[in-house]
Motif scaffolding. Structure first.
Motif, mmCIF file in Angstrom:
data_model
loop_
_atom_site.group_PDB
_atom_site.id
_atom_site.type_symbol
_atom_site.label_atom_id
_atom_site.label_comp_id
_atom_site.label_asym_id
_atom_site.label_seq_id
_atom_site.Cartn_x
_atom_site.Cartn_y
_atom_site.Cartn_z
ATOM 1 N N GLN A 106 0.833 -1.199 0.000
ATOM 2 C CA GLN A 106 0.000 0.000 0.000
ATOM 3 C C GLN A 106 0.871 1.255 0.000
ATOM 4 O OE1 GLN A 106 -3.085 0.123 -0.529
ATOM 5 N NE2 GLN A 106 -3.730 -1.942 -0.160
ATOM 6 N N GLN A 107 1.926 1.248 0.821
ATOM 7 C CA GLN A 107 2.836 2.399 0.881
ATOM 8 C C GLN A 107 3.530 2.599 -0.459
ATOM 9 O OE1 GLN A 107 3.224 4.635 3.476
ATOM 10 N NE2 GLN A 107 4.343 5.770 1.919
ATOM 11 N N GLN A 108 3.956 1.502 -1.082
ATOM 12 C CA GLN A 108 4.624 1.600 -2.384
ATOM 13 C C GLN A 108 3.675 2.168 -3.432
ATOM 14 O OE1 GLN A 108 7.945 0.936 -3.116
ATOM 15 N NE2 GLN A 108 7.387 1.966 -5.004
ATOM 16 N N GLN A 109 2.432 1.725 -3.410
ATOM 17 C CA GLN A 109 1.437 2.242 -4.350
ATOM 18 C C GLN A 109 1.223 3.737 -4.116
ATOM 19 O OE1 GLN A 109 -0.077 0.656 -6.957
ATOM 20 N NE2 GLN A 109 -0.825 2.678 -7.481
ATOM 21 N N HIS A 110 1.136 4.139 -2.857
ATOM 22 C CA HIS A 110 0.979 5.544 -2.516
ATOM 23 C C HIS A 110 2.174 6.345 -3.022
ATOM 24 C CE1 HIS A 110 1.484 9.092 0.126
ATOM 25 N NE2 HIS A 110 0.163 9.194 -0.023
ATOM 26 N N ASP A 111 3.376 5.840 -2.775
ATOM 27 C CA ASP A 111 4.590 6.523 -3.217
ATOM 28 C C ASP A 111 4.645 6.634 -4.740
ATOM 29 O OD1 ASP A 111 5.264 6.673 -0.551
ATOM 30 O OD2 ASP A 111 6.818 5.116 -0.669
ATOM 31 N N ASP A 112 4.254 5.543 -5.425
ATOM 32 C CA ASP A 112 4.249 5.556 -6.893
ATOM 33 C C ASP A 112 3.247 6.580 -7.419
ATOM 34 O OD1 ASP A 112 6.146 3.555 -6.873
ATOM 35 O OD2 ASP A 112 4.739 1.958 -7.415
ATOM 36 N N ASP A 113 2.051 6.618 -6.816
ATOM 37 C CA ASP A 113 1.039 7.584 -7.230
ATOM 38 C C ASP A 113 1.536 9.007 -7.002
ATOM 39 O OD1 ASP A 113 -0.609 5.484 -7.896
ATOM 40 O OD2 ASP A 113 -1.883 5.655 -6.109
ATOM 41 N N HIS A 114 2.178 9.245 -5.869
ATOM 42 C CA HIS A 114 2.707 10.568 -5.541
ATOM 43 C C HIS A 114 3.795 10.979 -6.532
ATOM 44 C CE1 HIS A 114 3.502 14.011 -3.014
ATOM 45 N NE2 HIS A 114 4.794 13.681 -2.981
ATOM 46 N N THR A 115 4.668 10.036 -6.879
ATOM 47 C CA THR A 115 5.734 10.314 -7.844
ATOM 48 C C THR A 115 5.135 10.637 -9.206
ATOM 49 O OG1 THR A 115 7.249 8.847 -6.675
ATOM 50 C CG2 THR A 115 7.794 9.353 -8.959
#
Length: 129
Positions: A106-115
């Protein structure tokens, strides 16, 4: 004269076509799998085990970690192997590991979306200059 496939199947008297059919088939794959000597790696300490991942695990390997606890080493195995499976008799540890991996995803998905959002806004700003 007897002629055997590398999987052990008797190909004596078989035509080239039938030999090729055999090698492309399920029986050939199953025989090769059964005949393989799957290595077992045993170490005294976790740090030795984790260090061995770099030298012993290939991208084509299917790996099973027995006694994986929360799966920290299983995750490392999964980064190198084709498939990594962790098993443990303690269901509580398995659940903790599953929860941890889910949160990391979930954190990785959030980080990817933010990037992606930052990248898109930077591109928009550049096109207006």
């Amino acid at each position: 004269q007897q002629y055997y496939c590398e999987c052990g199947f008797d190909l004596t008297g078989k035509s080239a076509y039938h030999q090729a059919q055999h090698r492309a088939g399920r029986l050939h794959r199953v025989n090769l799998y059964r005949g393989s000597k799957a290595p077992i790696l045993v170490t005294a300490k976790v740090n030795e085990y984790r260090a061995a991942i770099a030298t012993h695990i290939k991208p084509t390997d299917i790996v099973m970690e027995i006694g994986c606890a929360e799966g920290l080493t299983t995750q490392r195995l999964a980064q190198r192997a084709k498939v990594a499976i962790g098993i443990d008799q303690n269901q509580t540890l398995i659940q903790k590991g599953q929860t941890r991996v889910f949160q990391q995803q979930q954190q990785q998905q959030h980080d990817d979306d933010h990037t992606d959002n930052n990248s898109n806004s930077n591109n928009s700003n550049k096109s207006h200059r």
